[in-house]
Design a protein around this motif. Structure first.
Motif, PDB file in Angstrom:
ATOM      1  N   GLN A   1       2.248   6.846  -6.827  1.00 47.12           N
ATOM      2  CA  GLN A   1       1.277   7.837  -7.278  1.00 47.12           C
ATOM      3  C   GLN A   1       1.784   9.260  -7.074  1.00 47.12           C
ATOM      4  O   GLN A   1       1.453  10.149  -7.841  1.00 47.12           O
TER       5      GLN A   1
ATOM      6  N   SER B   1       0.831  -1.208   0.000  1.00 44.03           N
ATOM      7  CA  SER B   1       0.000   0.000   0.000  1.00 44.03           C
ATOM      8  C   SER B   1       0.860   1.251   0.000  1.00 44.03           C
ATOM      9  O   SER B   1       0.598   2.195  -0.749  1.00 44.03           O
TER      10      SER B   1
ATOM     11  N   PHE C   1       1.093   4.214  -2.961  1.00 42.72           N
ATOM     12  CA  PHE C   1       0.953   5.655  -2.767  1.00 42.72           C
ATOM     13  C   PHE C   1       2.224   6.393  -3.168  1.00 42.72           C
ATOM     14  O   PHE C   1       2.160   7.487  -3.722  1.00 42.72           O
TER      15      PHE C   1
END
Length: 118
Positions: free
Chosen positions: A91, A84, A88
């Protein structure tokens, strides 16, 4: 250590392992830390036993399986968190862009996830 004492300690360890898993699943961090401390203290007291009864051996096998289940739960959770965080981070990171003159152009924004273009 007497056989009764070993059995009682193993039964308590089994209870703690089950409680540890429930605390982890419900994200009860304070209680999880208390259970972990109690489990560590209990493990420090336990010593190898050479002449254990079949009941004690069976209980030890159950404890071993429960401990493996807890270890897998923590491993899988850590893996999920790492994936996770990596998602992120990807991104947020912006690839290099070049303008019409061939120079590096600074892009604004925070990646597809944060702009709603997922």
């Amino acid at each position: 250590m007497a056989a009764d004492g070993v059995r009682a300690d193993l039964e308590r360890l089994h209870e703690l392992l089950l409680r540890e898993r429930e605390c982890a699943k419900s994200l009860a961090v304070d209680e999880l830390m208390a259970v972990t401390e109690e489990k560590d203290a209990l493990l420090q007291r336990l010593r190898p036993v050479t002449d254990a009864s079949p009941e004690v051996r069976a209980l030890a096998e159950i404890i071993q399986k429960e401990n493996r289940r807890n270890a897998y739960l923590f491993w899988a959770t850590l893996k999920f968190i790492r994936e996770s965080v990596g998602f992120f981070n990807r991104q947020v990171a912006q690839p290099a862009s070049y303008g019409s003159a061939g120079g590096l152009v600074q892009r604004t924004g925070s990646g597809m996830f944060l702009t709603g273009k997922v």
